[in-house]
Structure formats: structure tokens, C-alpha cells
Write a protein that holds these residues in place. Structure first.
Motif, PDB file in Angstrom:
ATOM      1  N   MET A   1      -2.552  79.406 -16.438  1.00 36.24           N
ATOM      2  CA  MET A   1      -2.613  77.950 -16.565  1.00 36.24           C
ATOM      3  C   MET A   1      -3.856  77.542 -17.328  1.00 36.24           C
ATOM      4  N   ARG A   2      -3.713  76.504 -18.146  1.00 39.83           N
ATOM      5  CA  ARG A   2      -4.883  75.954 -18.806  1.00 39.83           C
ATOM      6  C   ARG A   2      -4.771  74.433 -18.848  1.00 39.83           C
ATOM      7  N   THR A   3      -5.867  73.807 -19.217  1.00 38.99           N
ATOM      8  CA  THR A   3      -5.885  72.350 -19.257  1.00 38.99           C
ATOM      9  C   THR A   3      -5.682  71.880 -20.691  1.00 38.99           C
ATOM     10  N   TYR A   4      -4.716  71.004 -20.861  1.00 39.39           N
ATOM     11  CA  TYR A   4      -4.394  70.424 -22.162  1.00 39.39           C
ATOM     12  C   TYR A   4      -4.775  68.951 -22.154  1.00 39.39           C
ATOM     13  N   THR A   5      -5.139  68.444 -23.319  1.00 38.40           N
ATOM     14  CA  THR A   5      -5.300  67.003 -23.459  1.00 38.40           C
ATOM     15  C   THR A   5      -4.064  66.471 -24.156  1.00 38.40           C
ATOM     16  N   GLY A   6      -3.756  65.201 -23.878  1.00 35.25           N
ATOM     17  CA  GLY A   6      -2.601  64.589 -24.514  1.00 35.25           C
ATOM     18  C   GLY A   6      -2.862  63.115 -24.722  1.00 35.25           C
ATOM     19  N   ARG A   7      -2.068  62.491 -25.579  1.00 35.00           N
ATOM     20  CA  ARG A   7      -2.258  61.068 -25.889  1.00 35.00           C
ATOM     21  C   ARG A   7      -1.005  60.483 -26.517  1.00 35.00           C
ATOM     22  N   CYS A   8      -0.963  59.163 -26.523  1.00 29.81           N
ATOM     23  CA  CYS A   8       0.084  58.459 -27.269  1.00 29.81           C
ATOM     24  C   CYS A   8      -0.323  58.422 -28.739  1.00 29.81           C
ATOM     25  N   HIS A   9       0.444  57.748 -29.570  1.00 36.44           N
ATOM     26  CA  HIS A   9       0.119  57.749 -31.001  1.00 36.44           C
ATOM     27  C   HIS A   9      -1.143  56.956 -31.319  1.00 36.44           C
ATOM     28  N   CYS A  10      -1.295  55.784 -30.728  1.00 30.32           N
ATOM     29  CA  CYS A  10      -2.460  54.943 -31.068  1.00 30.32           C
ATOM     30  C   CYS A  10      -3.721  55.396 -30.345  1.00 30.32           C
ATOM     31  N   GLY A  11      -3.560  56.235 -29.318  1.00 33.85           N
ATOM     32  CA  GLY A  11      -4.717  56.796 -28.631  1.00 33.85           C
ATOM     33  C   GLY A  11      -5.248  55.981 -27.466  1.00 33.85           C
ATOM     34  N   ARG A  12      -4.596  54.878 -27.152  1.00 32.67           N
ATOM     35  CA  ARG A  12      -5.052  54.109 -25.982  1.00 32.67           C
ATOM     36  C   ARG A  12      -4.754  54.872 -24.691  1.00 32.67           C
ATOM     37  N   VAL A  13      -3.590  55.511 -24.649  1.00 33.51           N
ATOM     38  CA  VAL A  13      -3.199  56.300 -23.467  1.00 33.51           C
ATOM     39  C   VAL A  13      -3.636  57.747 -23.694  1.00 33.51           C
ATOM     40  N   ARG A  14      -4.530  58.215 -22.821  1.00 29.53           N
ATOM     41  CA  ARG A  14      -5.032  59.592 -22.924  1.00 29.53           C
ATOM     42  C   ARG A  14      -5.002  60.228 -21.541  1.00 29.53           C
ATOM     43  N   PHE A  15      -4.729  61.521 -21.516  1.00 26.31           N
ATOM     44  CA  PHE A  15      -4.650  62.199 -20.223  1.00 26.31           C
ATOM     45  C   PHE A  15      -4.977  63.677 -20.384  1.00 26.31           C
ATOM     46  N   GLU A  16      -5.162  64.320 -19.235  1.00 26.43           N
ATOM     47  CA  GLU A  16      -5.321  65.776 -19.169  1.00 26.43           C
ATOM     48  C   GLU A  16      -4.281  66.307 -18.198  1.00 26.43           C
ATOM     49  N   VAL A  17      -3.760  67.474 -18.494  1.00 23.26           N
ATOM     50  CA  VAL A  17      -2.814  68.112 -17.584  1.00 23.26           C
ATOM     51  C   VAL A  17      -3.143  69.594 -17.526  1.00 23.26           C
ATOM     52  N   THR A  18      -3.092  70.133 -16.320  1.00 28.86           N
ATOM     53  CA  THR A  18      -3.329  71.563 -16.151  1.00 28.86           C
ATOM     54  C   THR A  18      -1.996  72.215 -15.798  1.00 28.86           C
ATOM     55  N   ALA A  19      -1.572  73.139 -16.652  1.00 30.17           N
ATOM     56  CA  ALA A  19      -0.236  73.703 -16.483  1.00 30.17           C
ATOM     57  C   ALA A  19      -0.086  74.961 -17.310  1.00 30.17           C
ATOM     58  N   ASP A  20       1.045  75.612 -17.070  1.00 35.81           N
ATOM     59  CA  ASP A  20       1.428  76.713 -17.916  1.00 35.81           C
ATOM     60  C   ASP A  20       2.733  76.227 -18.555  1.00 35.81           C
ATOM     61  N   LEU A  21       2.892  76.464 -19.827  1.00 36.13           N
ATOM     62  CA  LEU A  21       3.986  75.818 -20.568  1.00 36.13           C
ATOM     63  C   LEU A  21       5.262  76.644 -20.605  1.00 36.13           C
ATOM     64  N   THR A  22       5.450  77.515 -19.601  1.00 35.49           N
ATOM     65  CA  THR A  22       6.704  78.272 -19.582  1.00 35.49           C
ATOM     66  C   THR A  22       7.422  78.047 -18.261  1.00 35.49           C
ATOM     67  N   PRO A  23       8.613  77.531 -18.262  1.00 29.22           N
ATOM     68  CA  PRO A  23       9.248  76.998 -19.464  1.00 29.22           C
ATOM     69  C   PRO A  23       9.007  75.493 -19.572  1.00 29.22           C
ATOM     70  N   VAL A  24       9.397  74.924 -20.675  1.00 29.03           N
ATOM     71  CA  VAL A  24       9.497  73.471 -20.777  1.00 29.03           C
ATOM     72  C   VAL A  24      10.978  73.151 -20.867  1.00 29.03           C
ATOM     73  N   THR A  25      11.340  71.936 -20.534  1.00 25.57           N
ATOM     74  CA  THR A  25      12.751  71.588 -20.393  1.00 25.57           C
ATOM     75  C   THR A  25      13.155  70.515 -21.392  1.00 25.57           C
ATOM     76  N   GLU A  26      14.330  70.713 -21.966  1.00 27.36           N
ATOM     77  CA  GLU A  26      14.909  69.717 -22.853  1.00 27.36           C
ATOM     78  C   GLU A  26      16.184  69.215 -22.189  1.00 27.36           C
ATOM     79  N   CYS A  27      16.285  67.909 -22.036  1.00 25.58           N
ATOM     80  CA  CYS A  27      17.392  67.299 -21.306  1.00 25.58           C
ATOM     81  C   CYS A  27      18.276  66.525 -22.272  1.00 25.58           C
ATOM     82  N   ASN A  28      19.598  66.561 -22.005  1.00 24.46           N
ATOM     83  CA  ASN A  28      20.534  65.904 -22.920  1.00 24.46           C
ATOM     84  C   ASN A  28      21.025  64.556 -22.389  1.00 24.46           C
ATOM     85  N   CYS A  29      20.335  63.977 -21.400  1.00 27.12           N
ATOM     86  CA  CYS A  29      20.801  62.697 -20.862  1.00 27.12           C
ATOM     87  C   CYS A  29      20.601  61.584 -21.891  1.00 27.12           C
ATOM     88  N   SER A  30      21.104  60.409 -21.568  1.00 27.86           N
ATOM     89  CA  SER A  30      21.147  59.317 -22.551  1.00 27.86           C
ATOM     90  C   SER A  30      19.769  58.930 -23.063  1.00 27.86           C
TER      91      SER A  30
END
Ligand code: ZN
Length: 123
Positions: free
Chosen positions: A1-30
Motif C-alpha cells: 500500500m502507498r499514499t496517493y494524492t488526487g484532485r479534480c481538474h481545477c484543483g479546488r478538491v484535493r485529497f490523499e488516499v492510502t491503498a493498493d491499486l489491485t484491483p480497480v473496478t470498472e462498472c457498466n451501470c448508467s
């Protein structure tokens, strides 16, 4: 596990998440299919909102369980509260800094048939 930073496009929303990226999920809902969301579901103690709480708007529909947050300035949905785990945070892996999407193991989830599929969701 490691800590990632993330943000929206304009950068107002910023966060950190600690996780391992296996697996990630892709959903086909509407909604996920239209957004192209790549899901990473973590317990709330592994997610930290650094800025932008007041810049978030929330869309709800259907069972009204999920809280589909998005930045009200740039429209980007970088994290939300998922229907499958309303006590957790679901981060959009596409909004994490420095992650090469092509290198990830992506697990499909048949959200179009949510009730039949929910038992198979691996988080
Ligand atoms: Zn934004």
C-alpha cells in the motif's frame, strides 16, 4: 500500500488516499459508464480530504444511497460514497496523480444488473 494524492481538474478538491491499486473496478451501470469512473473503494480512515469540501456538489438518484460528489466548478467527480459500501469512500483512480492506468488490473463489475452482481464485488 502507498499514499496517493488526487484532485479534480481545477484543483479546488484535493485529497490523499492510502491503498493498493489491485484491483480497480470498472462498472457498466448508467452513471459509471457515462463518467468512465475507475473505482477504488477504501475505508474512510484511508481517505483524507485536504481541500474543497465547500466546492463539492452532490447528485443522487434511484435508491438515493450513493452520494455522487463532483466539483461544482470543473465538474470532475474525483471521489464519492458508493451504493455498495455507503460507509466507505470510492475514489476515481483516474483522478490520482502519477498513476499509469494502462498498468492496472481492471476488474469489470456488472452494475447494470446490480442486485445479481453485488455479491461478486471484490474490494
Ligand atoms: Zn474542480
Amino acid at each position: 500500500m502507498r499514499t496517493y494524492t488526487g484532485r479534480c481538474h481545477c484543483g479546488r478538491v484535493r485529497f490523499e488516499v492510502t491503498a493498493d491499486l489491485t484491483p480497480v473496478t470498472e462498472c457498466n451501470c448508467s452513471i459509471c459508464a457515462r463518467k468512465g469512473y475507475l473505482h477504488l473503494i477504501v475505508p474512510p480512515e484511508r481517505f483524507r480530504l485536504l481541500s474543497g469540501a465547500d466546492d463539492l456538489a452532490t447528485y443522487r438518484f434511484g435508491t438515493m444511497t450513493a452520494r455522487h460528489h463532483f466539483c461544482r466548478h470543473c465538474g470532475v467527480a474525483s471521489f464519492y460514497v458508493p451504493r455498495s459500501h455507503p460507509d466507505r469512500i470510492d475514489v476515481n483512480v483516474r483522478c490520482l496523480d502519477g498513476v499509469e492506468i494502462a498498468g492496472l488490473r481492471i476488474q469489470p463489475f456488472d452494475g447494470r444488473h446490480w442486485e445479481a452482481s453485488i455479491g461478486t464485488l471484490e474490494v
